[in-house]
Design a protein around this motif. Structure first.
Motif: not given
Length: 129
Positions: A9-24, A42-49, A117-121
């Motif tokens: 799970l930690a490796l999958a999470s790291l991979l997602v973060t790296l992929l999002v970072s590269q896309m951005l 979208k719910r996270l944005f509505e709740a936090k932002c 954070v990356d998903a929100l950005v």
């Protein structure tokens, strides 16, 4: 068994973060073509932002107008914003005076994961018209 699952799970999470970072980074804080946010983001944005930035990112909320928060749908908002700058703002918060009005965003470093954070950005960047 639990350790191997946790590691996977930690490796999958790291991979997602790296992929999002590269896309951005590759897109200059613009989502890839065809981007559609998931309901969770979208719910996270509505709740936090959205209290300040508004559901649509235009900051046409009571707090958004009180603090003169910039409109995320405008190119000017994103002009000089880097991925690292956006992350830092979310994680560390903001406290400044802008257009004669105090702006303060509390830090989310203890309330959001790096992936959130990356998903929100990415989601916020998708609001740009």
């Amino acid at each position: 068994m639990h350790r191997s699952l946790a590691l996977a799970l930690a490796l999958a999470s790291l991979l997602v973060t790296l992929l999002v970072s590269q896309m951005l980074l590759a897109e200059g804080l613009a989502p890839p073509a065809g981007y559609k946010p998931d309901k969770k983001t979208k719910r996270l944005f509505e709740a936090k932002c959205a209290t300040c930035h508004g559901d649509d990112g235009r900051a046409k909320t009571e707090l958004g107008e009180e603090m003169a928060i910039a409109d995320m749908t405008k190119s000017a908002y994103w002009k000089d914003l880097t991925l690292e700058g956006a992350r830092t703002s979310v994680l560390e918060g903001i406290k400044r005076v802008h257009q004669g009005k105090e702006q303060e965003m509390k830090p989310f470093k203890d309330r959001l994961t790096a992936e959130q954070v990356d998903a929100l950005v990415l989601y916020s960047a998708s609001l740009k018209k």
